[in-house]
Design a protein around this motif. Structure first.
Motif, mmCIF file in Angstrom:
data_model
loop_
_atom_site.group_PDB
_atom_site.id
_atom_site.type_symbol
_atom_site.label_atom_id
_atom_site.label_comp_id
_atom_site.label_asym_id
_atom_site.label_seq_id
_atom_site.Cartn_x
_atom_site.Cartn_y
_atom_site.Cartn_z
ATOM 1 N N ALA A 12 -9.472 -43.534 -35.492
ATOM 2 C CA ALA A 12 -8.918 -42.827 -34.334
ATOM 3 C C ALA A 12 -9.842 -41.676 -33.967
ATOM 4 C CB ALA A 12 -7.526 -42.304 -34.642
ATOM 5 N N CYS A 13 -10.368 -41.725 -32.761
ATOM 6 C CA CYS A 13 -11.172 -40.628 -32.232
ATOM 7 C C CYS A 13 -10.294 -39.920 -31.215
ATOM 8 C CB CYS A 13 -12.438 -41.168 -31.575
ATOM 9 S SG CYS A 13 -13.556 -39.889 -30.950
ATOM 10 N N SER A 14 -9.891 -38.688 -31.503
ATOM 11 C CA SER A 14 -8.954 -38.027 -30.604
ATOM 12 C C SER A 14 -9.294 -36.556 -30.432
ATOM 13 C CB SER A 14 -7.507 -38.193 -31.098
ATOM 14 O OG SER A 14 -7.308 -37.562 -32.334
ATOM 15 N N ILE A 15 -8.925 -36.049 -29.261
ATOM 16 C CA ILE A 15 -9.113 -34.643 -28.940
ATOM 17 C C ILE A 15 -7.868 -34.160 -28.207
ATOM 18 C CG2 ILE A 15 -11.628 -34.702 -28.820
ATOM 19 C CD1 ILE A 15 -11.344 -34.931 -25.763
ATOM 20 N N ALA A 16 -7.648 -32.864 -28.246
ATOM 21 C CA ALA A 16 -6.523 -32.276 -27.512
ATOM 22 C C ALA A 16 -6.883 -30.854 -27.129
ATOM 23 C CB ALA A 16 -5.251 -32.292 -28.345
ATOM 24 N N LEU A 17 -6.468 -30.461 -25.946
ATOM 25 C CA LEU A 17 -6.666 -29.091 -25.474
ATOM 26 C C LEU A 17 -5.297 -28.494 -25.184
ATOM 27 C CD1 LEU A 17 -8.876 -27.003 -24.671
ATOM 28 C CD2 LEU A 17 -8.619 -27.833 -22.324
ATOM 29 N N THR A 18 -4.981 -27.411 -25.880
ATOM 30 C CA THR A 18 -3.681 -26.768 -25.710
ATOM 31 C C THR A 18 -3.857 -25.300 -25.360
ATOM 32 O OG1 THR A 18 -3.523 -26.245 -28.079
ATOM 33 C CG2 THR A 18 -2.567 -28.330 -27.347
ATOM 34 N N GLU A 19 -2.834 -24.749 -24.732
ATOM 35 C CA GLU A 19 -2.785 -23.315 -24.474
ATOM 36 C C GLU A 19 -1.373 -22.857 -24.787
ATOM 37 O OE1 GLU A 19 -4.518 -20.071 -21.335
ATOM 38 O OE2 GLU A 19 -4.364 -22.169 -20.728
ATOM 39 N N GLY A 20 -1.232 -22.071 -25.851
ATOM 40 C CA GLY A 20 0.101 -21.747 -26.346
ATOM 41 C C GLY A 20 0.792 -23.027 -26.759
ATOM 42 N N ALA A 21 2.007 -23.238 -26.274
ATOM 43 C CA ALA A 21 2.749 -24.445 -26.609
ATOM 44 C C ALA A 21 2.491 -25.584 -25.626
ATOM 45 C CB ALA A 21 4.245 -24.131 -26.640
ATOM 46 N N ALA A 22 1.660 -25.337 -24.610
ATOM 47 C CA ALA A 22 1.435 -26.334 -23.562
ATOM 48 C C ALA A 22 0.263 -27.244 -23.889
ATOM 49 C CB ALA A 22 1.198 -25.640 -22.232
ATOM 50 N N MET A 23 0.468 -28.559 -23.746
ATOM 51 C CA MET A 23 -0.604 -29.532 -23.895
ATOM 52 C C MET A 23 -1.297 -29.680 -22.549
ATOM 53 S SD MET A 23 -2.231 -31.743 -25.852
ATOM 54 C CE MET A 23 -1.122 -32.039 -27.255
ATOM 55 N N LEU A 24 -2.552 -29.251 -22.467
ATOM 56 C CA LEU A 24 -3.301 -29.331 -21.212
ATOM 57 C C LEU A 24 -3.924 -30.710 -21.015
ATOM 58 C CD1 LEU A 24 -5.119 -25.867 -21.248
ATOM 59 C CD2 LEU A 24 -2.891 -26.460 -20.277
ATOM 60 N N ALA A 25 -4.414 -31.305 -22.100
ATOM 61 C CA ALA A 25 -5.026 -32.630 -22.016
ATOM 62 C C ALA A 25 -5.118 -33.224 -23.410
ATOM 63 C CB ALA A 25 -6.411 -32.546 -21.376
ATOM 64 N N HIS A 26 -5.123 -34.555 -23.474
ATOM 65 C CA HIS A 26 -5.101 -35.250 -24.750
ATOM 66 C C HIS A 26 -5.747 -36.618 -24.566
ATOM 67 C CE1 HIS A 26 -2.580 -37.679 -27.835
ATOM 68 N NE2 HIS A 26 -3.577 -37.090 -28.490
ATOM 69 N N ASP A 27 -6.635 -36.993 -25.475
ATOM 70 C CA ASP A 27 -7.273 -38.311 -25.432
ATOM 71 C C ASP A 27 -7.310 -38.860 -26.852
ATOM 72 O OD1 ASP A 27 -8.691 -40.586 -24.797
ATOM 73 O OD2 ASP A 27 -10.339 -39.538 -23.798
ATOM 74 N N HIS A 28 -6.766 -40.049 -27.036
ATOM 75 C CA HIS A 28 -6.673 -40.672 -28.361
ATOM 76 C C HIS A 28 -7.129 -42.117 -28.235
ATOM 77 C CE1 HIS A 28 -4.863 -41.225 -32.423
ATOM 78 N NE2 HIS A 28 -4.656 -42.452 -31.975
ATOM 79 N N ARG A 29 -8.225 -42.454 -28.912
ATOM 80 C CA ARG A 29 -8.782 -43.796 -28.826
ATOM 81 C C ARG A 29 -9.000 -44.354 -30.231
ATOM 82 N NH1 ARG A 29 -13.600 -42.783 -24.329
ATOM 83 N NH2 ARG A 29 -12.377 -41.378 -22.965
ATOM 84 N N VAL A 30 -8.658 -45.613 -30.412
ATOM 85 C CA VAL A 30 -8.892 -46.287 -31.688
ATOM 86 C C VAL A 30 -10.113 -47.170 -31.525
ATOM 87 C CG1 VAL A 30 -7.961 -47.862 -33.412
ATOM 88 C CG2 VAL A 30 -6.448 -46.229 -32.271
ATOM 89 N N MET A 31 -11.133 -46.913 -32.347
ATOM 90 C CA MET A 31 -12.400 -47.651 -32.245
ATOM 91 C C MET A 31 -12.994 -47.842 -33.634
ATOM 92 S SD MET A 31 -14.712 -44.558 -30.601
ATOM 93 C CE MET A 31 -13.653 -44.389 -29.174
ATOM 94 N N ALA A 32 -13.552 -49.011 -33.855
ATOM 95 C CA ALA A 32 -14.155 -49.291 -35.160
ATOM 96 C C ALA A 32 -15.386 -48.418 -35.383
ATOM 97 C CB ALA A 32 -14.520 -50.769 -35.250
ATOM 98 N N ARG A 33 -16.124 -48.182 -34.332
ATOM 99 C CA ARG A 33 -17.314 -47.317 -34.395
ATOM 100 C C ARG A 33 -17.559 -46.759 -33.003
ATOM 101 N NH1 ARG A 33 -18.943 -52.409 -35.616
ATOM 102 N NH2 ARG A 33 -19.352 -51.768 -37.748
ATOM 103 N N GLY A 34 -18.556 -45.888 -32.897
ATOM 104 C CA GLY A 34 -18.899 -45.327 -31.600
ATOM 105 C C GLY A 34 -18.390 -43.924 -31.372
#
Length: 209
Positions: A12-34
Motif C-alpha cells: 500500500a502506497c498512501s499519503i494524506a494531508l490533514t489540517e487539524g481534524a480535517a482531511m484535505l486530501a488522501h490517496d491510497h494505492r495498492v501496488m506490487a512495486r513502483g
C-alpha cells in the motif's frame, strides 16, 4: 497544523494531508512495486503540493525499498519546507486501525515479512506495543500464539494456522489513519525498522572467491 502523512512500507502506497481534524486530501494505492515512481507525483497532486508544517512517515518494518523511499522523501521535503519530520512504526498504525474498529481490544498484528516469514507484534488496549517486534516463520508464530483480535495482511493465514475462532481484520497500513497512532510512538529518530537482517551480504563480510 497541516500534516502530511507518508506510508510506503507495504504494497500500500498512501499519503494524506490533514489540517487539524480535517482531511484535505488522501490517496491510497495498492501496488506490487513502483512506489519510488508513484510517491512524489502523488504528493505533488495534493493541495499546495502537499506542503505541511509536520511530516509523519512510516519507519517500517516492511519492504526495505519502500521504507527507504518514504524516509528519503520525508527528509527531503522536511528540509525544503522547514517542517518537523517524525516517524512511526508501521505495525502500530495497523494496530491503531484495527482498534478504531474494536476500541480498547488488544490486538496481534501479523504482516508479510518476506522469505516466508511474518512480522508479528502484540499491542495492548492502549495501542502501545506489548512485546518486541518479531520476524518469524509461521510455525514459530503458531508456537508464540496470538491475541483474540488479529490484524494485518497475514491475519487470515495466522488465524487459519491457529485453528480456532479469532476476530480477523485483513488490513494494509493507510496514511489517512496515522492520526490514530499514539503520540508516544512518534519519534524524531528516523531510523528504519527493518525487523530482520538485510537480504544481501555486506561486501566487508563476503569471503573471497
Amino acid at each position: 497544523m497541516r500534516v502530511l502523512a507518508i506510508e510506503t512500507a507495504s504494497e500500500a502506497c498512501s499519503i494524506a494531508l490533514t489540517e487539524g481534524a480535517a482531511m484535505l486530501a488522501h490517496d491510497h494505492r495498492v501496488m506490487a512495486r513502483g512506489h519510488a515512481e508513484a510517491l512524489v507525483p502523488m504528493i505533488g497532486a495534493l493541495p499546495d503540493k502537499g506542503r505541511a508544517d509536520r511530516i509523519l512517515v512510516s519507519l517500517g518494518p516492511g519492504s526495505f525499498t519502500g521504507v527507504r523511499i518514504g524516509l528519503a522523501t520525508a527528509r527531503a521535503l522536511g528540509f525544503a519546507w522547514g517542517a518537523e519530520v517524525l516517524g512511526y512504526p508501521t505495525l502500530a498504525l495497523i494496530a491503531a486501525q484495527a482498534q478504531a474498529l474494536h476500541p480498547g481490544e488488544p490486538v496481534t498484528v501479523c504482516m508479510n515479512g518476506g522469505h516466508g516469514e511474518w512480522f508479528v507484534q502484540d499491542f495492548g488496549a492502549d495501542g502501545l506495543p506489548a512485546n518486541e517486534l518479531s520476524s518469524m516463520a509461521p510455525a514459530a508464530a503458531l508456537a508464540a500464539g496470538a491475541r483474540n483480535l488479529i490484524a494485518g495482511n497475514r491475519a487470515q493465514d495466522f488465524a487459519a494456522l491457529l485453528g480456532d475462532a479469532r476476530q480477523i481484520i485483513p488490513l494494509l497500513p493507510d496514511a489517512g489513519q496515522v492520526g490514530l497512532v499514539p503520540d508516544a510512538l512518534l519519534t524524531a529518530h528516523l531510523a528504519p525498522i527493518y525487523g530482520r537482517g538485510a537480504d544481501a551480504t555486506p561486501m566487508a563480510l563476503r569471503k573471497p572467491a
